[in-house]
Design a protein around this motif. Structure first.
Motif, PDB file in Angstrom:
ATOM      1  N   GLU A 142       0.953  -0.937   0.068  1.00 53.56           N
ATOM      2  CA  GLU A 142      -0.111  -0.093   0.277  1.00 53.56           C
ATOM      3  C   GLU A 142       1.342   1.218  -0.420  1.00 53.56           C
ATOM      4  N   ALA A 143       1.983   1.211   0.569  1.00 56.19           N
ATOM      5  CA  ALA A 143       2.508   2.450   0.974  1.00 56.19           C
ATOM      6  C   ALA A 143       3.176   2.773  -0.321  1.00 56.19           C
ATOM      7  N   LEU A 144       3.422   1.489  -0.966  1.00 57.64           N
ATOM      8  CA  LEU A 144       4.506   1.423  -2.716  1.00 57.64           C
ATOM      9  C   LEU A 144       3.824   2.092  -3.239  1.00 57.64           C
ATOM     10  N   ALA A 145       2.376   2.074  -3.313  1.00 55.04           N
ATOM     11  CA  ALA A 145       2.209   2.389  -4.137  1.00 55.04           C
ATOM     12  C   ALA A 145       1.125   3.493  -3.934  1.00 55.04           C
ATOM     13  N   ALA A 146       0.997   4.253  -3.030  1.00 53.19           N
ATOM     14  CA  ALA A 146       0.721   5.348  -3.044  1.00 53.19           C
ATOM     15  C   ALA A 146       2.504   6.559  -3.150  1.00 53.19           C
ATOM     16  N   VAL A 147       2.997   5.933  -3.850  1.00 52.43           N
ATOM     17  CA  VAL A 147       4.391   6.883  -4.320  1.00 52.43           C
ATOM     18  C   VAL A 147       3.709   8.302  -5.142  1.00 52.43           C
ATOM     19  N   LEU A 148       3.644   8.687  -5.377  1.00 51.82           N
ATOM     20  CA  LEU A 148       3.354   9.834  -6.222  1.00 51.82           C
ATOM     21  C   LEU A 148       4.635   9.982  -7.996  1.00 51.82           C
ATOM     22  N   GLY A 149       6.108   9.948  -7.198  1.00 53.22           N
ATOM     23  CA  GLY A 149       7.371  10.073  -8.426  1.00 53.22           C
ATOM     24  C   GLY A 149       8.466  10.324  -7.652  1.00 53.22           C
ATOM     25  N   TYR A 150       9.161  10.839  -8.440  1.00 54.73           N
ATOM     26  CA  TYR A 150      10.069  10.364  -7.479  1.00 54.73           C
ATOM     27  C   TYR A 150      11.342  11.359  -8.078  1.00 54.73           C
ATOM     28  N   SER A 151      12.328  12.230  -6.802  1.00 56.09           N
ATOM     29  CA  SER A 151      13.207  13.249  -7.531  1.00 56.09           C
ATOM     30  C   SER A 151      14.462  12.311  -7.601  1.00 56.09           C
ATOM     31  N   ALA A 152      15.767  12.879  -8.098  1.00 56.25           N
ATOM     32  CA  ALA A 152      17.229  13.184  -8.319  1.00 56.25           C
ATOM     33  C   ALA A 152      17.413  13.923  -6.536  1.00 56.25           C
ATOM     34  N   PHE A 153      18.340  13.716  -5.722  1.00 49.72           N
ATOM     35  CA  PHE A 153      18.394  14.138  -4.733  1.00 49.72           C
ATOM     36  C   PHE A 153      20.572  14.078  -4.512  1.00 49.72           C
ATOM     37  N   ASN A 154      20.580  15.619  -3.833  1.00 53.91           N
ATOM     38  CA  ASN A 154      22.433  15.541  -3.451  1.00 53.91           C
ATOM     39  C   ASN A 154      21.940  15.894  -2.199  1.00 53.91           C
ATOM     40  N   ASP A 155      22.266  14.979  -1.346  1.00 53.69           N
ATOM     41  CA  ASP A 155      22.076  15.169   0.914  1.00 53.69           C
ATOM     42  C   ASP A 155      24.115  16.015   0.710  1.00 53.69           C
ATOM     43  N   LEU A 156      23.892  17.045   0.671  1.00 55.52           N
ATOM     44  CA  LEU A 156      24.796  17.339   0.051  1.00 55.52           C
ATOM     45  C   LEU A 156      25.191  17.359   2.645  1.00 55.52           C
ATOM     46  N   THR A 157      26.580  16.712   2.749  1.00 54.26           N
ATOM     47  CA  THR A 157      26.610  16.676   4.412  1.00 54.26           C
ATOM     48  C   THR A 157      27.136  18.047   4.853  1.00 54.26           C
ATOM     49  N   SER A 158      27.145  18.407   6.045  1.00 59.63           N
ATOM     50  CA  SER A 158      28.395  19.294   6.738  1.00 59.63           C
ATOM     51  C   SER A 158      28.861  17.807   8.127  1.00 59.63           C
ATOM     52  N   ARG A 159      29.996  17.778   7.116  1.00 58.27           N
ATOM     53  CA  ARG A 159      30.661  16.156   7.767  1.00 58.27           C
ATOM     54  C   ARG A 159      31.017  16.750   9.631  1.00 58.27           C
ATOM     55  N   ARG A 160      31.549  17.522   9.587  1.00 52.60           N
ATOM     56  CA  ARG A 160      31.779  18.101  11.458  1.00 52.60           C
ATOM     57  C   ARG A 160      30.871  18.889  12.243  1.00 52.60           C
ATOM     58  N   ALA A 161      29.952  19.022  12.082  1.00 51.65           N
ATOM     59  CA  ALA A 161      28.946  19.857  12.595  1.00 51.65           C
ATOM     60  C   ALA A 161      27.899  17.649  12.411  1.00 51.65           C
ATOM     61  N   GLN A 162      27.654  16.943  11.320  1.00 50.44           N
ATOM     62  CA  GLN A 162      27.277  16.132  11.726  1.00 50.44           C
ATOM     63  C   GLN A 162      28.077  15.028  12.368  1.00 50.44           C
ATOM     64  N   LYS A 163      29.164  15.367  13.064  1.00 52.62           N
ATOM     65  CA  LYS A 163      29.412  14.002  13.446  1.00 52.62           C
ATOM     66  C   LYS A 163      29.744  14.673  15.055  1.00 52.62           C
ATOM     67  N   LEU A 164      29.770  16.706  15.553  1.00 50.22           N
ATOM     68  CA  LEU A 164      29.559  16.127  17.028  1.00 50.22           C
ATOM     69  C   LEU A 164      29.266  15.784  17.845  1.00 50.22           C
ATOM     70  N   THR A 165      27.882  15.516  17.625  1.00 47.61           N
ATOM     71  CA  THR A 165      26.765  14.409  18.199  1.00 47.61           C
ATOM     72  C   THR A 165      26.772  13.126  18.021  1.00 47.61           C
TER      73      THR A 165
END
Length: 291
Positions: A142-165
């Protein structure tokens, strides 16, 4: 069909949803943002009736509701988990989920600034799934059938901030750090389990090359899991994770610097291309808003 968000004027905050022409030089308005997400499948089943405008005359923005939820899967490809020192037997039975705020999202062509306390930004090429119908206690089917569409995406990450906690929120929500491509309807894309090619390039060099059938936690199963805790609504997004090849895991580590161009290309979805800029662009953007 490619679906985008537009503003007709930089002085008008109204966001509309539109189709992008095959040549990429025109948009045809479908509906206002809230109206579109109130009945996305219905709007896509009918020819758009709004005006056709030159792309050069509008501002491209993500077609994202302000109150949409942006869920992200961490460590969803075995090879990426391995480069982060996780072995297959160490992977949890359920996906690691974290959140982005909608304000962190932007579009193809936007300039992405490096925060002042970061040595650079890391690339993470991904696919985003857009929820098109309410989901409560949904099965994976049911969940997959509810997907309207898809997009390409870039999850650009600030690594120092990510690793602080131990939590990743800070490092995943830098200004304009989530470039989204146009929405391509699910009927034109098919199931990601069939294996769409995903490539990330930095200044023309391929740094990630994988297929979406390598995901550990599929879209339907993950949306189903989420829906058993909270109600998913049309316009919510799921970023499905990145494969191996990210910059921080390289020897020596490699991060995006001002002037670098990064591209995420996904089969059937197109390419998201963005340029990295210095931190001063953040303060300039704030001054522009207040003037």
């Amino acid at each position: 069909m490619k679906i985008v968000g537009v503003r007709r004027s930089r002085n008008d905050s109204t966001v509309e949803v539109a189709t992008l022409s095959e040549q990429g030089d025109e948009v045809t308005v479908i509906a206002a943002l809230a109206d579109f997400w109130a009945d996305p499948a219905g709007h896509l089943s009918r020819p758009p009736t709004g005006p056709t405008l030159p792309v050069a005359s509008v501002e491209r923005v993500p077609p994202v509701l302000p109150d949409a939820r942006v869920f992200c899967i961490g460590l969803n490809y075995s090879d990426h988990a391995a480069e982060g020192s996780f072995r297959d037997q160490d992977l949890p039975p359920y996906p690691t989920l974290f959140a982005r705020w909608t304000r962190s999202l932007t579009v193809d062509g936007a300039e992405v600034p490096v925060p002042s306390n970061e040595e650079g930004l890391d690339w993470e090429g991904e696919v985003v799934a857009w929820v098109g119908a309410p989901l409560v206690d949904a099965t994976p089917e049911e969940a997959l059938a509810a997907v309207l569409g898809y997009s390409a995406f870039n999850d650009l990450t600030s690594r120092r901030a990510q690793k602080l906690t131990s939590q990743w929120t800070l490092g995943k929500n830098g200004d304009r750090s989530g470039p989204l491509g146009p929405i391509v309807p699910a009927a034109e894309v098919g199931d990601l389990k069939q294996g769409l090619q995903l490539r990330t390039r930095v200044n023309g060099e391929t740094v990630q090359d994988a297929r979406t059938d390598q995901m550990i936690y599929p879209v339907g199963e993950t949306l189903s899991l989420i829906s058993h805790t909270l109600t998913l609504r049309p316009g919510d997004l799921l970023a499905t994770g990145t494969p191996a090849g990210v910059g921080y895991a390289r020897t020596p580590p490699r991060l995006l610097q001002p002037g670098d161009t990064v591209e995420v290309e996904v089969e059937r979805l197109g390419t998201v291309r963005n340029t990295v800029v210095g931190n001063h662009h953040r303060s300039e953007a704030v001054r522009a808003v207040h003037h």
